[in-house]
Design a protein around this motif. Structure first.
Motif, PDB file in Angstrom:
ATOM      1  N   VAL A   1       0.842  -1.207   0.000  1.00 49.57           N
ATOM      2  CA  VAL A   1       0.000   0.000   0.000  1.00 49.57           C
ATOM      3  C   VAL A   1       0.873   1.251   0.000  1.00 49.57           C
ATOM      4  CG1 VAL A   1      -1.654   1.339   1.356  1.00 49.57           C
ATOM      5  CG2 VAL A   1      -1.966  -1.127   1.084  1.00 49.57           C
ATOM      6  N   GLN A   2       1.942   1.241   0.770  1.00 51.54           N
ATOM      7  CA  GLN A   2       2.836   2.398   0.819  1.00 51.54           C
ATOM      8  C   GLN A   2       3.540   2.616  -0.518  1.00 51.54           C
ATOM      9  OE1 GLN A   2       5.217   1.280   4.220  1.00 51.54           O
ATOM     10  NE2 GLN A   2       3.862   2.328   5.668  1.00 51.54           N
ATOM     11  N   LYS A   3       3.940   1.544  -1.161  1.00 48.36           N
ATOM     12  CA  LYS A   3       4.555   1.656  -2.487  1.00 48.36           C
ATOM     13  C   LYS A   3       3.560   2.236  -3.491  1.00 48.36           C
ATOM     14  CE  LYS A   3       7.920  -2.104  -1.922  1.00 48.36           C
ATOM     15  NZ  LYS A   3       8.336  -3.450  -2.358  1.00 48.36           N
ATOM     16  N   GLU A   4       2.325   1.849  -3.343  1.00 50.46           N
ATOM     17  CA  GLU A   4       1.264   2.373  -4.213  1.00 50.46           C
ATOM     18  C   GLU A   4       1.126   3.884  -4.022  1.00 50.46           C
ATOM     19  OE1 GLU A   4      -3.210   0.878  -5.536  1.00 50.46           O
ATOM     20  OE2 GLU A   4      -2.295   0.176  -3.660  1.00 50.46           O
ATOM     21  N   ALA A   5       1.202   4.329  -2.783  1.00 48.68           N
ATOM     22  CA  ALA A   5       1.110   5.763  -2.492  1.00 48.68           C
ATOM     23  C   ALA A   5       2.274   6.519  -3.116  1.00 48.68           C
ATOM     24  CB  ALA A   5       1.083   5.995  -0.984  1.00 48.68           C
ATOM     25  N   VAL A   6       3.471   5.963  -3.035  1.00 50.93           N
ATOM     26  CA  VAL A   6       4.645   6.591  -3.644  1.00 50.93           C
ATOM     27  C   VAL A   6       4.470   6.684  -5.154  1.00 50.93           C
ATOM     28  CG1 VAL A   6       7.114   6.323  -4.095  1.00 50.93           C
ATOM     29  CG2 VAL A   6       6.212   5.879  -1.803  1.00 50.93           C
ATOM     30  N   GLU A   7       3.965   5.620  -5.772  1.00 49.53           N
ATOM     31  CA  GLU A   7       3.735   5.625  -7.219  1.00 49.53           C
ATOM     32  C   GLU A   7       2.739   6.716  -7.605  1.00 49.53           C
ATOM     33  OE1 GLU A   7       2.473   1.706  -8.169  1.00 49.53           O
ATOM     34  OE2 GLU A   7       4.464   0.801  -7.887  1.00 49.53           O
ATOM     35  N   MET A   8       1.696   6.889  -6.808  1.00 49.84           N
ATOM     36  CA  MET A   8       0.707   7.927  -7.097  1.00 49.84           C
ATOM     37  C   MET A   8       1.329   9.321  -6.979  1.00 49.84           C
ATOM     38  SD  MET A   8      -3.013   6.713  -5.697  1.00 49.84           S
ATOM     39  CE  MET A   8      -2.574   6.405  -3.999  1.00 49.84           C
ATOM     40  N   ALA A   9       2.156   9.526  -5.966  1.00 47.09           N
ATOM     41  CA  ALA A   9       2.793  10.830  -5.795  1.00 47.09           C
ATOM     42  C   ALA A   9       3.717  11.151  -6.956  1.00 47.09           C
ATOM     43  CB  ALA A   9       3.557  10.866  -4.473  1.00 47.09           C
ATOM     44  N   PHE A  10       4.411  10.137  -7.468  1.00 42.86           N
ATOM     45  CA  PHE A  10       5.321  10.345  -8.597  1.00 42.86           C
ATOM     46  C   PHE A  10       4.569  10.621  -9.898  1.00 42.86           C
ATOM     47  CE2 PHE A  10       9.264   8.607  -6.539  1.00 42.86           C
ATOM     48  CZ  PHE A  10      10.098   9.656  -6.922  1.00 42.86           C
ATOM     49  N   ASN A  11       3.267  10.489  -9.883  1.00 45.85           N
ATOM     50  CA  ASN A  11       2.473  10.847 -11.060  1.00 45.85           C
ATOM     51  C   ASN A  11       2.288  12.366 -11.065  1.00 45.85           C
ATOM     52  OD1 ASN A  11       0.808  10.835 -13.275  1.00 45.85           O
ATOM     53  ND2 ASN A  11      -0.530   9.216 -12.516  1.00 45.85           N
ATOM     54  N   GLY A  12       3.414  13.058 -11.188  1.00 47.38           N
ATOM     55  CA  GLY A  12       3.414  14.521 -11.186  1.00 47.38           C
ATOM     56  C   GLY A  12       4.601  15.106 -10.449  1.00 47.38           C
TER      57      GLY A  12
END
Length: 347
Positions: free
Chosen positions: A52-63
């Motif tokens: 879940v934390q990796k998913e959050a990092v991936e979302m943040a890197f979308n920009g």
């Protein structure tokens, strides 16, 4: 004589303003065993993070251009650590209501008392402050993901989206291509009501999902904070200008330049050169921006120090010796993005 290096520094900052504003840094507060990571790309993803934390990092890197990850068992510990770290937007995708409240208070403190112009994207947090974006859309369905995102988890994506939007643009009507649907399809009136309440919401236009309007949580307008402070885009411009001038003054002026009247004028001229360069970048409106010595503040200071100012002319006030203090002020006119188009066709 002038300070050519200072002018060059300020003009260089203005020339890179649009690029820098579109490469914002997102800080994520996550929960777990104490760790701290500065990630330049997804290739730097720490293995010890949960799925879940990796998913959050991936979302943040979308920009975002960089993602800072602070993992602690208590939000207060992460906030203390982040106080000395440079970032633009903060999110706590694993947070709860009490965590959001604590973060909102911390953001207000940093902005108002410590001159650190950071912002946070928080879920369901009506903070009434320009530094807090109150994201309230739940039930966000994304392609190839069985479970819908909560507003809390999706704050990482919204923070990345805003961080990747330049100073000349707005997130209003920004499309989220990975989002297939949202739980509540708001009518125009319902979306308008939420926007007026300082909520950043997503809406489905019948074809795709977009950000309704780029607003923060500020709803109370005062003499110090007008309607412009409600716009994410305009607050970003104000914060960028604040940080650029503050950083350059600290690096090149404080402790290095004698506090004479000519040198005060040179500082004002350097800032005005910065404004002119921002005008060329279409961040500020042309010929509407000016920095000058603050006569009112200088007069008040002189009076407090026992100087009889009753017979002094404005020019004498501005050129007076003010010890180690410099009183300057500026007025700026920011360029907003197109958000409302009234279109009338005559037949």
């Amino acid at each position: 004589m002038s300070f050519p290096k200072i002018n060059i520094t300020f003009k260089g900052l203005a020339g890179s303003a649009v690029t820098r504003s579109a490469n914002g840094i997102v800080a994520l507060i996550l929960k777990g065993e104490s760790r701290f990571h500065v990630l330049e790309s997804l290739a730097d993803m720490p293995e010890e993070l949960t799925a879940v934390q990796k998913e959050a990092v991936e979302m943040a890197f979308n920009g975002a251009s960089k993602v800072i990850v602070s993992v602690e068992d208590a939000v207060a510990k992460s906030l203390k650590r982040l106080e000395t770290v440079r970032f633009n937007y903060l999110a706590a995708p694993e947070g709860e209501t009490d965590d959001n409240t604590a973060i909102a208070s911390w953001i207000k403190l940093q902005r108002e008392n410590k001159s650190k112009r950071v912002k946070a994207v928080l879920a369901n947090t009506a903070a009434d402050n320009e530094g807090i974006i109150n994201f309230t859309t739940n039930g966000i369905k994304v392609k190839d993901r069985e479970e819908a995102y909560s507003a809390q988890m999706f704050t990482a994506r919204i923070a990345g989206l805003i961080a990747g939007t330049g100073a000349r643009d707005s997130v209003t009507f920004a499309r989220l291509p990975e989002v297939e649907d949202i739980a509540a399809h708001l009518t125009e009136e319902e979306a308008a009501s939420k926007i007026s309440a300082g909520e950043l919401v997503l809406f489905h236009d019948g074809d795709k999902v977009k950000v309704a309007r780029g607003v923060n949580s500020l709803v109370t307008v005062t003499g110090d904070k007008n309607e412009a402070f409600k716009k994410i885009k305009l607050v970003e411009i104000m914060d960028m200008i604040h940080d650029d001038i503050k950083r350059t003054a600290e690096d090149d002026f404080i402790g290095k330049i004698r506090n004479t009247y000519p040198n005060k004028l040179l500082l004002c001229n350097a800032i005005n050169a910065y404004f002119e360069a921002l005008e060329a970048e279409e961040v500020l409106e042309a010929n509407q921006n000016k920095c000058e010595i603050d006569e009112v503040a200088t007069r008040a200071y002189l009076k407090e120090t026992g100087v009889d100012v009753s017979l002094l002319k404005p020019a004498e006030i501005k050129s007076a010796n003010t010890g180690d203090k410099v009183f300057i002020s500026a007025k700026i006119s920011m360029i907003d993005a197109m958000e409302i188009i009234d279109f009338v066709i005559a037949i």
